[in-house]
Design an enzyme around this catalytic site. Structure first.
Site, short mmCIF file in Angstrom:
data_model
loop_
_atom_site.label_atom_id
_atom_site.label_comp_id
_atom_site.label_asym_id
_atom_site.label_seq_id
_atom_site.Cartn_x
_atom_site.Cartn_y
_atom_site.Cartn_z
N GLY A 157 15.88 6.98 -9.04
CA GLY A 157 16.07 5.84 -9.94
C GLY A 157 15.69 4.53 -9.29
N ASP B 142 9.28 -3.29 -6.55
CA ASP B 142 10.25 -4.29 -7.02
C ASP B 142 11.28 -4.61 -5.94
OD1 ASP B 142 9.05 -4.46 -9.50
OD2 ASP B 142 10.34 -2.95 -10.41
N LEU C 292 0.82 -1.22 0.00
CA LEU C 292 0.00 0.00 0.00
C LEU C 292 0.85 1.26 0.00
CD1 LEU C 292 -2.48 -1.19 2.80
CD2 LEU C 292 -2.89 -1.23 0.33
P1 ATP Z 1 6.05 0.62 -7.82
O1 ATP Z 1 5.23 0.08 -8.96
O2 ATP Z 1 6.17 2.11 -7.78
O3 ATP Z 1 7.38 -0.05 -7.66
P2 ATP Z 1 4.12 -0.74 -6.08
O4 ATP Z 1 2.79 -0.11 -6.27
O5 ATP Z 1 4.35 -2.09 -6.64
O6 ATP Z 1 5.26 0.28 -6.48
P3 ATP Z 1 4.10 0.13 -3.36
O7 ATP Z 1 2.91 -0.42 -2.66
O8 ATP Z 1 4.06 1.55 -3.78
O9 ATP Z 1 4.47 -0.86 -4.52
O10 ATP Z 1 5.39 0.01 -2.39
C1 ATP Z 1 5.90 -1.24 -1.92
C2 ATP Z 1 6.43 -1.06 -0.51
O11 ATP Z 1 7.45 -0.05 -0.50
C3 ATP Z 1 5.40 -0.62 0.50
O12 ATP Z 1 4.70 -1.72 1.06
C4 ATP Z 1 6.25 0.11 1.54
O13 ATP Z 1 6.76 -0.80 2.51
C5 ATP Z 1 7.41 0.68 0.71
N1 ATP Z 1 7.17 2.10 0.39
C6 ATP Z 1 6.54 2.61 -0.71
N2 ATP Z 1 6.47 3.95 -0.63
C7 ATP Z 1 7.06 4.31 0.53
C8 ATP Z 1 7.30 5.55 1.19
N3 ATP Z 1 6.91 6.73 0.67
N4 ATP Z 1 7.94 5.52 2.40
C9 ATP Z 1 8.36 4.34 2.95
N5 ATP Z 1 8.16 3.15 2.37
C10 ATP Z 1 7.51 3.12 1.19
#
Ligand code: ATP
Length: 301
Positions: free
Chosen positions: A285, A250, A218
């Site tokens: 990046g 990732d 999330l």
């Molecule tokens: P993306 O496609 O951008 O790589 P995603 O949607 O697959 O991301 P996210 O849910 O945005 O994945 O992020 C994965 C994890 O990264 C989160 O569960 C959290 O632990 C960490 N994370 C993401 N954003 C933040 C943030 N702003 N601060 C700290 N941790 C974060």
């Protein structure tokens, strides 16, 4: 005969050269804009996750394809420099995968992916199959042809290799794939699409009824873990100053695979992945921001 123990992580996935155009705003159809800057970065979900697995201490082999071009050479060098076993990487006679990313000052983006070499991976070779079946964990995403994702998951399942899928980018999936997963990692959007509900909790529980372990990430809110059909824990994200969240998901997946391959439990693996992804958002990046093991351990204290 004694079967050799399964060990390490096999990532069956994509590698792309990301070409990032920074512009004031996203152009409208028919419009030409002059970019403020353009830069190239190694990327692709498969490569990012393999780098995260290797840097976080996992013994990682990459299965996928690069073109016999300059981008392919650069992507190959990124794998080797990150400690990934690249001996099985195919070099094929088409262009390497590329993602054209337009980022506006508002941080909105538009992305076009040209799959190139990634689309050539339709089936596993005998050697690739052997690595899938001898690894502790298979980690796959959805940027390769679905046929090879399904084949890899089937082979892994039959051999007792843990099957982990990051179902990104979002798309509908056949039951035969979902039903052989051990771990499914999805963000909110992917969870709702695959779970068939706009209500995230409902979609997640539906998925958890089918996959033994489901992790819903999330963003800055952290992640929710489901096991045995019900919610096990909520893992808050680490509070950090985020500069660029590209590749956070990732990084989470790759580090999570390292922890599971090392025999850690679900909650412990999620804490490890949460620390790794928090470190990754503090630098620009995707690949450059993926942290090494000592930094993750230091954050965990
Ligand atoms: P993306 O496609 O951008 O790589 P995603 O949607 O697959 O991301 P996210 O849910 O945005 O994945 O992020 C994965 C994890 O990264 C989160 O569960 C959290 O632990 C960490 N994370 C993401 N954003 C933040 C943030 N702003 N601060 C700290 N941790 C974060």
């Amino acid at each position: 005969m004694i079967n050799p123990p399964h060990s390490g992580i096999v990532v069956v996935g994509s590698a792309n050269m990301d070409v990032v155009f920074s512009v004031e705003r996203i152009p409208v159809p028919g419009e030409t804009l002059i970019a403020d800057s353009v830069a190239k970065y190694p990327g692709g979900k498969g490569l990012n996750q393999a780098v995260a697995a290797a840097r976080s201490g996992g013994d990682t082999v990459f299965v996928g394809a690069l073109g016999a071009d300059e981008n392919g050479d650069e992507l190959f060098a990124t794998m080797s420099d990150s400690g990934i076993d690249s001996t099985l990487v195919r070099r094929v006679d088409v262009e390497s995968g590329q993602a054209f990313i337009v980022v506006a000052d508002s941080a909105e983006n538009t992305i076009i992916v040209a799959s190139g070499a990634n689309a050539e991976v339709m089936a596993l070779t005998a050697e690739e199959r052997d690595r899938v079946t001898s690894s502790a964990v298979l980690l796959a995403q959805l940027e390769l042809p679905l046929e090879v994702v399904i084949e890899s998951a089937r082979e892994a399942r039959a051999a007792g290799t843990t099957v982990m899928l990051n179902a990104a980018p979002a798309r509908a999936l056949p039951d035969e794939l979902i039903d052989i997963l051990d771990y499914l990692i999805v963000n909110e959007h992917e969870a709702c699409l695959l779970g068939g509900s706009d209500d995230l909790a409902e979609a997640s529980v539906r998925l958890a009824a089918r996959v033994p372990q489901v992790i819903v990430t999330l963003g800055a809110e952290g992640s929710v873990l489901y096991q045995g059909g019900r919610e096990l824990a909520r893992v808050p994200a680490r509070r950090v100053m985020a500069i660029d969240t590209t590749g956070a998901g990732d990084t989470y997946c790759g580090a999570f695979a390292t922890a599971i391959a090392a025999g850690r439990g679900l909650t412990d693996a999620a804490a490890f992945a949460t620390a790794a992804s928090a470190l990754s958002v503090q630098k620009l990046g995707a690949v450059p921001s993926i942290p090494a093991r000592d930094r993750i351990d230091a954050m965990l204290g």
